[in-house]
Design an enzyme around this catalytic site. Structure first.
Site, PDB file in Angstrom:
ATOM      1  N   LYS A  53       0.841  -1.204   0.000  1.00 37.69           N
ATOM      2  CA  LYS A  53       0.000   0.000   0.000  1.00 37.69           C
ATOM      3  C   LYS A  53       0.878   1.258   0.000  1.00 37.69           C
ATOM      4  O   LYS A  53       0.612   2.214  -0.722  1.00 37.69           O
ATOM      5  CB  LYS A  53      -0.932  -0.019   1.232  1.00 37.69           C
ATOM      6  N   GLN A  97      -4.901  -1.730   9.703  1.00 40.99           N
ATOM      7  CA  GLN A  97      -4.610  -3.011   9.054  1.00 40.99           C
ATOM      8  C   GLN A  97      -5.135  -4.170   9.901  1.00 40.99           C
ATOM      9  O   GLN A  97      -4.875  -4.261  11.098  1.00 40.99           O
ATOM     10  CB  GLN A  97      -3.086  -3.149   8.832  1.00 40.99           C
ATOM     11  N   ASP A 120     -11.191   2.160   4.039  1.00 38.22           N
ATOM     12  CA  ASP A 120     -11.481   0.727   3.922  1.00 38.22           C
ATOM     13  C   ASP A 120     -12.949   0.491   3.565  1.00 38.22           C
ATOM     14  O   ASP A 120     -13.322  -0.585   3.099  1.00 38.22           O
ATOM     15  CB  ASP A 120     -11.193   0.020   5.264  1.00 38.22           C
TER      16      ASP A 120
END
Ligand code: NAP
Length: 290
Positions: A53, A97, A120
């Site tokens: 990422k 995460q 997200d």
């Protein structure tokens, strides 16, 4: 028949290319898209994903702040970090995460993220808007990546029988909603661990999206001739001959490519699309400031 490859790397590169102009526009308006990525603990796979990422951010000129917290961190400490990032106007996107250590409540922490910064797309506000087919939501990256990939390859989902295997909050459920939504127009079945005859469900499907987390669970013999197979699964399987001591395999047997018309590789299929959609959500979060 040997299936055509649904090349997530190539599609992700095209998405990145299309983002460059939008990022330039942000920068001309004095806004540099900025994502904060929080990782708690030492899960090796999580560090690999976060690395991918951050490299994508670097390629695109998106600012990334990487916050590493030890496994022993208290949930209240993470709450404070989220609150600070919510209040920091220079931060447009916040990503925690997964997985978090067992002593932390992932849902509760996700609920604390400002929905406008929820890159997200897991906040109930964003998932709720997705169910309402509204276009003012941030869509979960993996299922959105799958939709982009199908569209990019010219695969028509209208009127098709789609089977989503898995009903998680981050992949299976939003995937089913996206496939069934107006415009995509598939007729969707959701299978899960209590589904009685998955092989039969698969054989009825024109499109299969497997998001289970069980290596090679979906067999070649379960695939209808000419079906489209999207393998979301990423499973580490020990292999003494491999450089790292393991190989990555999907949820679908590789030999399914002899029956399917299109199939995603693992790795190089859905994974790069997830990262590309995260970049898209980050740019969108920055654009909310205009
Ligand atoms: P998850 O939260 O563990 O959900 C797995 C789902 O699979 C659950 O709904 C579960 O059913 C279902 N399931 C488990 N065993 C099954 C069985 N034998 N038959 C049918 N369904 C079964 O996992 P996830 O987060 O959705 O991730 C799924 C996979 O995708 C993992 O391999 C993950 O690493 C991968 N992934 C890849 C990406 C990417 O970018 N490529 C992104 C996210 C995830 P129940 O609900 O009944 O328990």
């Amino acid at each position: 028949m040997v299936a055509e490859i649904l090349d997530g790397k190539a599609c992700a590169a095209a998405v990145e290319e299309s983002l460059k102009e939008r990022i330039n526009k942000c920068q001309h308006a004095g806004i540099t898209p900025h994502i904060a990525v929080i990782i708690v603990g030492d899960d090796p796979a999580s560090h690999v994903y976060v690395g991918a990422k951050i490299r994508a951010c670097q390629r695109l000129g998106i600012k990334s702040t990487h916050i590493e917290m030890p496994e022993s961190s208290k949930e209240t400490e993470l709450v404070e970090v989220i609150k600070e990032l919510n209040n920091d106007d220079s931060v447009h996107g916040i990503l925690i995460q997964s997985p978090l250590p067992n002593h932390m409540n992932e849902e509760l922490l996700t609920d604390l993220i400002d929905p406008l910064k929820d890159v997200d797309g897991f906040h109930p506000v964003n998932l709720g808007r997705l169910v309402q087919s509204r276009d003012d939501c941030l869509i979960p990256c993996t299922p959105n990546g799958v939709m982009h990939l199908l569209d990019w390859a010219g695969i028509d989902t209208k009127g098709k029988q789609a089977l989503v295997i898995g009903r998680s909050r981050n992949v299976g459920m939003p995937q089913a909603i996206l496939l069934a939504s107006k415009g995509a127009d598939a007729t969707v079945t959701i299978a899960h661990s209590r589904t009685s005859d998955i092989a039969k469900q698969c054989l009825d499907a024109d499109i299969i999206v497997a998001a289970v987390g069980r290596p090679n669970m979906v067999k070649k013999s379960w695939i209808k001739q000419g079906a489209v197979v999207v393998d979301v699964g990423i499973n580490r399987v020990d292999d003494a001959n491999a450089k790292r001591g393991y190989v990555l395999v999907g949820d679908v047997e590789k030999s399914a490519n002899q029956v399917a018309s299109w199939i995603t590789p693992v790795p190089g299929g859905v994974g790069p699309m997830t990262v590309a959609m995260l970049m898209e959500n980050t740019v969108r979060s920055a654009e909310f400031r205009f």
